[in-house]
Design a protein around this motif. Sequence first.
Motif, PDB file in Angstrom:
ATOM      1  N   GLU A   1     -16.432  19.145 -20.759  1.00 55.48           N
ATOM      2  CA  GLU A   1     -17.249  18.133 -20.078  1.00 55.48           C
ATOM      3  C   GLU A   1     -16.561  17.568 -18.833  1.00 55.48           C
ATOM      4  N   ASN A   2     -15.265  17.753 -18.716  1.00 56.33           N
ATOM      5  CA  ASN A   2     -14.542  17.226 -17.554  1.00 56.33           C
ATOM      6  C   ASN A   2     -14.797  18.071 -16.325  1.00 56.33           C
ATOM      7  N   LYS A   3     -14.599  17.429 -15.171  1.00 58.67           N
ATOM      8  CA  LYS A   3     -14.748  18.149 -13.920  1.00 58.67           C
ATOM      9  C   LYS A   3     -13.744  17.633 -12.899  1.00 58.67           C
TER      10      LYS A   3
ATOM     11  N   TYR B   1     -12.095   0.285 -12.506  1.00 61.80           N
ATOM     12  CA  TYR B   1     -13.011   1.374 -12.851  1.00 61.80           C
ATOM     13  C   TYR B   1     -12.671   1.970 -14.218  1.00 61.80           C
ATOM     14  N   TRP B   2     -11.547   2.672 -14.318  1.00 62.60           N
ATOM     15  CA  TRP B   2     -11.246   3.380 -15.561  1.00 62.60           C
ATOM     16  C   TRP B   2     -11.133   2.449 -16.760  1.00 62.60           C
ATOM     17  N   ASP B   3     -10.462   1.302 -16.611  1.00 70.81           N
ATOM     18  CA  ASP B   3     -10.337   0.358 -17.730  1.00 70.81           C
ATOM     19  C   ASP B   3     -11.684  -0.214 -18.157  1.00 70.81           C
TER      20      ASP B   3
ATOM     21  N   GLU C   1      -7.821  14.658  -8.846  1.00 65.31           N
ATOM     22  CA  GLU C   1      -8.497  13.559  -9.531  1.00 65.31           C
ATOM     23  C   GLU C   1      -9.669  14.168 -10.288  1.00 65.31           C
ATOM     24  N   THR C   2      -9.780  13.789 -11.550  1.00 69.12           N
ATOM     25  CA  THR C   2     -10.750  14.406 -12.445  1.00 69.12           C
ATOM     26  C   THR C   2     -11.537  13.356 -13.209  1.00 69.12           C
TER      27      THR C   2
ATOM     28  N   ASP D   1     -16.332   6.283 -14.871  1.00 67.29           N
ATOM     29  CA  ASP D   1     -15.681   7.570 -14.667  1.00 67.29           C
ATOM     30  C   ASP D   1     -15.425   7.832 -13.184  1.00 67.29           C
ATOM     31  N   THR D   2     -14.511   8.735 -12.933  1.00 68.40           N
ATOM     32  CA  THR D   2     -14.014   9.022 -11.589  1.00 68.40           C
ATOM     33  C   THR D   2     -15.108   9.464 -10.626  1.00 68.40           C
ATOM     34  N   ASP D   3     -16.059  10.238 -11.100  1.00 69.98           N
ATOM     35  CA  ASP D   3     -17.074  10.780 -10.199  1.00 69.98           C
ATOM     36  C   ASP D   3     -18.059   9.746  -9.669  1.00 69.98           C
TER      37      ASP D   3
END
Length: 170
Positions: free
Chosen positions: A32-34, A135-137, A19-20, A141-143
């Motif tokens: 920028e992604n992690k 969340y995403w919609d 999961e990123t 962000d995931t973090d």
Amino acid sequence: DSRCYGGAVGMKILTFDTETSTKNKGHPFTPENKLVCLGYKWLGEKTIIEEYDDELSSRFNDVLASSSLVVGFNIKFDLHWIRRIGCNLDNIRAIWDVQLAYFMLKCQNFPYPSLNEVAEEYGFGQKIDVIQNEYWDKGIDTDVIPKDVLYDYTAKDVELTEDCFKHQYK
């Protein structure tokens, strides 16, 4: 029991998912992604979720090295991510991509199916959609998703991927 798959006593089958963060669809080459977390499980065992930290690549290298077969869904995405954090892909002996196997088993008529589509067809249900919808919609962000919600989502992805693998392998 992994002995049912391939007949090899001691064959260790590992299923995993990452999961990123979500910039550019979580692309592993977007600086920028992690990586946020990683879920994995040995065939038939409980899923383990690990939050990203500086030692994750070392721990996961050991897991990869002890695996006979590594299973994932659209696994090239996840392989790029674990490579990005420093995992040694040379430790991987064999790979099974459930998405690619589905494409081949369907006579190359359905490219890039989603995990939901494959799992639903095989009778395993669907992923947990709260992450996407809540969340995403909404641009979250995931973090920053609560860990318990994200970890449940990741574990379900890993379990569905394993179920689909077992169906395909048979």
